[in-house]
Design a protein around this motif. Structure first.
Motif, PDB file in Angstrom:
ATOM      1  N   ARG A 245      22.974  -2.704   1.775  1.00  0.00           N
ATOM      2  CA  ARG A 245      24.302  -2.216   2.157  1.00  0.00           C
ATOM      3  C   ARG A 245      25.431  -3.071   1.583  1.00  0.00           C
TER       4      ARG A 245
ATOM      5  N   ARG B 236      28.194  -4.258  -0.890  1.00  0.00           N
ATOM      6  CA  ARG B 236      29.077  -3.563  -1.828  1.00  0.00           C
ATOM      7  C   ARG B 236      30.177  -4.512  -2.290  1.00  0.00           C
TER       8      ARG B 236
ATOM      9  N   THR C  41      36.231  -1.796  -3.637  1.00  0.00           N
ATOM     10  CA  THR C  41      36.817  -1.088  -4.779  1.00  0.00           C
ATOM     11  C   THR C  41      38.344  -1.008  -4.714  1.00  0.00           C
TER      12      THR C  41
ATOM     13  N   GLN D   6      28.329  -2.749   4.046  1.00  0.00           N
ATOM     14  CA  GLN D   6      28.759  -1.404   4.442  1.00  0.00           C
ATOM     15  C   GLN D   6      28.271  -1.101   5.863  1.00  0.00           C
TER      16      GLN D   6
ATOM     17  N   HIS E  90      28.966   1.944   7.373  1.00  0.00           N
ATOM     18  CA  HIS E  90      28.614   3.366   7.397  1.00  0.00           C
ATOM     19  C   HIS E  90      28.537   3.862   5.956  1.00  0.00           C
ATOM     20  N   GLY E  91      27.893   4.968   5.747  1.00  0.00           N
ATOM     21  CA  GLY E  91      27.537   5.442   4.417  1.00  0.00           C
ATOM     22  C   GLY E  91      28.667   5.691   3.449  1.00  0.00           C
ATOM     23  N   ARG E  92      29.861   5.990   3.913  1.00  0.00           N
ATOM     24  CA  ARG E  92      30.956   6.321   2.999  1.00  0.00           C
ATOM     25  C   ARG E  92      31.966   5.190   2.836  1.00  0.00           C
ATOM     26  N   GLN E  93      31.725   4.051   3.437  1.00  0.00           N
ATOM     27  CA  GLN E  93      32.668   2.938   3.382  1.00  0.00           C
ATOM     28  C   GLN E  93      32.782   2.393   1.965  1.00  0.00           C
ATOM     29  N   GLU E  94      34.010   2.335   1.449  1.00  0.00           N
ATOM     30  CA  GLU E  94      34.269   1.842   0.090  1.00  0.00           C
ATOM     31  C   GLU E  94      35.012   0.509   0.077  1.00  0.00           C
ATOM     32  N   TRP E  95      35.608   0.125   1.213  1.00  0.00           N
ATOM     33  CA  TRP E  95      36.486  -1.031   1.235  1.00  0.00           C
ATOM     34  C   TRP E  95      36.038  -2.018   2.303  1.00  0.00           C
TER      35      TRP E  95
ATOM     36  N   ARG F  18      44.340   3.927  -1.232  1.00  0.00           N
ATOM     37  CA  ARG F  18      44.928   5.262  -1.087  1.00  0.00           C
ATOM     38  C   ARG F  18      46.343   5.299  -1.659  1.00  0.00           C
TER      39      ARG F  18
END
Length: 199
Positions: A154, A156, A159, A169, A171-176, A186
């Protein structure tokens, strides 16, 4: 949020808030402050609150961090590594050898303590008296535990623009790595869309 010592070490390189990169380990005082702040994560035999860094220790901790960040970059691949050191990463085989050599610098034995009226607990027993060796070995072992454990899957690189942190991470969609990085990402995307649309 769970704290991992290896991730804390890697995070001593961070965004400085002004578009640059800050290094918490750039000075002897910075290493001493950082080590004291990790007292709850370090094994008791390290005695982090009593440790005072010198130039040699500062250099050794920084080099160990360089190895850990190189191995973190390998762990997140094929995704890009943190931009802070993407252009000058230590080769992964050299990083691995360095990490293992530092971990082997201190011999430890796992001991079980079980008081009559208490709960059993494991502790590390070492004969090493040099607190600098104890610290370095503990940091290397923490990185080995982290990279060989389930959290590696997990791991990362954030970004968000200008962020240089690694994170685990949740949860699965966490990018930051944190909400402020998400807001910055954003805002950058919004600015880019409107700039392109207005061109």
């Amino acid at each position: 949020m769970e704290r991992w010592l290896a991730l804390e070490l890697a995070s001593t390189i961070r965004h400085d808030g002004d578009g640059g990169v800050a290094d918490d380990l750039a000075t002897v005082d910075g290493v001493t402050r950082w080590t004291h702040a990790q007292e709850g994560l370090l094994p008791a035999h390290v005695r982090a609150g009593e440790l005072t860094a010198d130039d040699d220790l500062r250099g050794e901790v920084a080099e160990l961090r360089r190895a850990v960040r190189a191995l973190f970059a390998r762990a997140v691949s094929p995704a890009p590594p943190s931009p802070a050191d993407a252009d000058h990463l230590m080769p992964a085989d050299k990083a691995l050898a360095h990490l293992n050599a530092i971990a082997a610098g201190q011999l430890v034995a796992l001991q079980l303590e079980w008081p009559h009226e208490g709960t059993p607990a494991a502790r590390l027993l070492t004969e090493e008296r040099n607190q600098h060796v104890n610290l370095l070995a503990a940091l290397a072992r923490a990185a080995i535990d982290f990279l060989s454990g389930p959290q590696r899957e997990r791991l990362r690189a954030c970004t968000a623009p200008r962020c240089v942190r690694y994170f685990v991470q949740s949860h699965g969609r966490q990018e930051w790595c944190k909400a402020s990085c998400g807001n910055r990402a954003r805002a950058a995307r919004h600015y880019k869309r409107h700039r392109v649309a207005g061109a």
